[in-house]
Design a protein around this motif. Sequence first.
Motif, PDB file in Angstrom:
ATOM      1  N   ARG A 108       0.886  -1.175   0.000  1.00 41.46           N
ATOM      2  CA  ARG A 108       0.000   0.000   0.000  1.00 41.46           C
ATOM      3  C   ARG A 108       0.914   1.213   0.000  1.00 41.46           C
ATOM      4  O   ARG A 108       1.756   1.350   0.867  1.00 41.46           O
ATOM      5  N   TYR A 109       0.755   2.087  -0.968  1.00 43.81           N
ATOM      6  CA  TYR A 109       1.653   3.226  -1.156  1.00 43.81           C
ATOM      7  C   TYR A 109       0.944   4.521  -0.796  1.00 43.81           C
ATOM      8  O   TYR A 109      -0.146   4.785  -1.281  1.00 43.81           O
ATOM      9  N   TYR A 110       1.558   5.294   0.080  1.00 42.71           N
ATOM     10  CA  TYR A 110       1.041   6.603   0.461  1.00 42.71           C
ATOM     11  C   TYR A 110       2.132   7.633   0.185  1.00 42.71           C
ATOM     12  O   TYR A 110       3.291   7.416   0.528  1.00 42.71           O
ATOM     13  N   LYS A 111       1.739   8.746  -0.418  1.00 47.98           N
ATOM     14  CA  LYS A 111       2.697   9.818  -0.671  1.00 47.98           C
ATOM     15  C   LYS A 111       2.146  11.108  -0.082  1.00 47.98           C
ATOM     16  O   LYS A 111       1.002  11.493  -0.343  1.00 47.98           O
ATOM     17  N   ARG A 112       2.977  11.761   0.716  1.00 47.24           N
ATOM     18  CA  ARG A 112       2.582  13.045   1.294  1.00 47.24           C
ATOM     19  C   ARG A 112       2.627  14.129   0.223  1.00 47.24           C
ATOM     20  O   ARG A 112       3.425  14.059  -0.697  1.00 47.24           O
ATOM     21  N   GLU A 113       1.784  15.139   0.390  1.00 49.16           N
ATOM     22  CA  GLU A 113       1.807  16.262  -0.540  1.00 49.16           C
ATOM     23  C   GLU A 113       3.056  17.104  -0.344  1.00 49.16           C
ATOM     24  O   GLU A 113       3.575  17.692  -1.299  1.00 49.16           O
ATOM     25  N   THR A 114       3.546  17.175   0.897  1.00 46.71           N
ATOM     26  CA  THR A 114       4.760  17.922   1.190  1.00 46.71           C
ATOM     27  C   THR A 114       5.697  17.036   2.002  1.00 46.71           C
ATOM     28  O   THR A 114       5.257  16.132   2.713  1.00 46.71           O
ATOM     29  N   ASN A 115       6.985  17.314   1.918  1.00 41.42           N
ATOM     30  CA  ASN A 115       7.985  16.556   2.656  1.00 41.42           C
ATOM     31  C   ASN A 115       7.879  16.903   4.139  1.00 41.42           C
ATOM     32  O   ASN A 115       8.101  18.048   4.532  1.00 41.42           O
ATOM     33  N   ALA A 116       7.546  15.913   4.959  1.00 40.99           N
ATOM     34  CA  ALA A 116       7.374  16.138   6.393  1.00 40.99           C
ATOM     35  C   ALA A 116       8.607  15.733   7.186  1.00 40.99           C
ATOM     36  O   ALA A 116       8.647  15.907   8.394  1.00 40.99           O
ATOM     37  N   GLY A 117       9.588  15.145   6.529  1.00 42.88           N
ATOM     38  CA  GLY A 117      10.799  14.719   7.228  1.00 42.88           C
ATOM     39  C   GLY A 117      10.726  13.258   7.649  1.00 42.88           C
ATOM     40  O   GLY A 117       9.667  12.626   7.637  1.00 42.88           O
ATOM     41  N   ALA A 118      11.882  12.735   8.042  1.00 39.93           N
ATOM     42  CA  ALA A 118      12.010  11.312   8.351  1.00 39.93           C
ATOM     43  C   ALA A 118      11.143  10.882   9.531  1.00 39.93           C
ATOM     44  O   ALA A 118      10.428   9.879   9.450  1.00 39.93           O
ATOM     45  N   ALA A 119      11.202  11.596  10.638  1.00 37.29           N
ATOM     46  CA  ALA A 119      10.464  11.180  11.834  1.00 37.29           C
ATOM     47  C   ALA A 119       8.963  11.117  11.569  1.00 37.29           C
ATOM     48  O   ALA A 119       8.292  10.149  11.944  1.00 37.29           O
ATOM     49  N   THR A 163       6.595   7.684  11.661  1.00 33.86           N
ATOM     50  CA  THR A 163       5.394   7.666  12.509  1.00 33.86           C
ATOM     51  C   THR A 163       4.150   7.394  11.675  1.00 33.86           C
ATOM     52  O   THR A 163       3.304   6.577  12.036  1.00 33.86           O
ATOM     53  N   SER A 164       4.044   8.068  10.542  1.00 34.86           N
ATOM     54  CA  SER A 164       2.896   7.875   9.657  1.00 34.86           C
ATOM     55  C   SER A 164       2.841   6.451   9.124  1.00 34.86           C
ATOM     56  O   SER A 164       1.777   5.832   9.085  1.00 34.86           O
ATOM     57  N   ALA A 165       3.990   5.915   8.715  1.00 35.33           N
ATOM     58  CA  ALA A 165       4.022   4.549   8.185  1.00 35.33           C
ATOM     59  C   ALA A 165       3.582   3.539   9.236  1.00 35.33           C
ATOM     60  O   ALA A 165       2.818   2.620   8.941  1.00 35.33           O
ATOM     61  N   LEU A 166       4.042   3.710  10.457  1.00 39.37           N
ATOM     62  CA  LEU A 166       3.640   2.778  11.522  1.00 39.37           C
ATOM     63  C   LEU A 166       2.155   2.929  11.851  1.00 39.37           C
ATOM     64  O   LEU A 166       1.474   1.946  12.125  1.00 39.37           O
ATOM     65  N   ARG A 167       1.652   4.157  11.805  1.00 39.99           N
ATOM     66  CA  ARG A 167       0.224   4.388  12.079  1.00 39.99           C
ATOM     67  C   ARG A 167      -0.647   3.789  10.982  1.00 39.99           C
ATOM     68  O   ARG A 167      -1.703   3.213  11.251  1.00 39.99           O
ATOM     69  N   LEU A 168      -0.219   3.897   9.740  1.00 40.94           N
ATOM     70  CA  LEU A 168      -1.017   3.413   8.611  1.00 40.94           C
ATOM     71  C   LEU A 168      -0.840   1.917   8.352  1.00 40.94           C
ATOM     72  O   LEU A 168      -1.624   1.317   7.626  1.00 40.94           O
ATOM     73  N   GLY A 169       0.208   1.342   8.923  1.00 40.35           N
ATOM     74  CA  GLY A 169       0.495  -0.069   8.681  1.00 40.35           C
ATOM     75  C   GLY A 169      -0.618  -0.985   9.163  1.00 40.35           C
ATOM     76  O   GLY A 169      -1.317  -0.692  10.125  1.00 40.35           O
ATOM     77  N   LYS A 170      -0.789  -2.068   8.465  1.00 36.23           N
ATOM     78  CA  LYS A 170      -1.789  -3.074   8.841  1.00 36.23           C
ATOM     79  C   LYS A 170      -1.117  -4.434   8.812  1.00 36.23           C
ATOM     80  O   LYS A 170      -0.191  -4.665   8.054  1.00 36.23           O
TER      81      LYS A 170
END
Length: 86
Positions: free
Chosen positions: A17-28, A32-39
């Motif tokens: 599952r691929y998610y791309k942010r509209e703006t670069n939010a940085g590594a941290a 965090t987002s990847a772990l939250r969205l992970g299933k």
Amino acid sequence: GTQQVVEEFIARGLPIRYYKRETNAGAAANVTSALRLGKGEYLIYLADDDILITDAVADTIRYLDNNQEVTCAHAPWFLYDEVAKT
């Protein structure tokens, strides 16, 4: 070219599952987002310069399976400096 690479892996049948942010939010924020969205039963963070040590990952999964009260763990890792060759 990340999106193209991901689409090629998806076309090969990998369950990505691929998610791309509209703006670069940085590594941290991205981790965090990847772990939250992970299933799934397990999630793993793997950076672009990381290599999985499969036996260590399998041991860690066994540990998690046998210790249901544990919710986060990491497999042993080794640091290799390509410049210093150490």
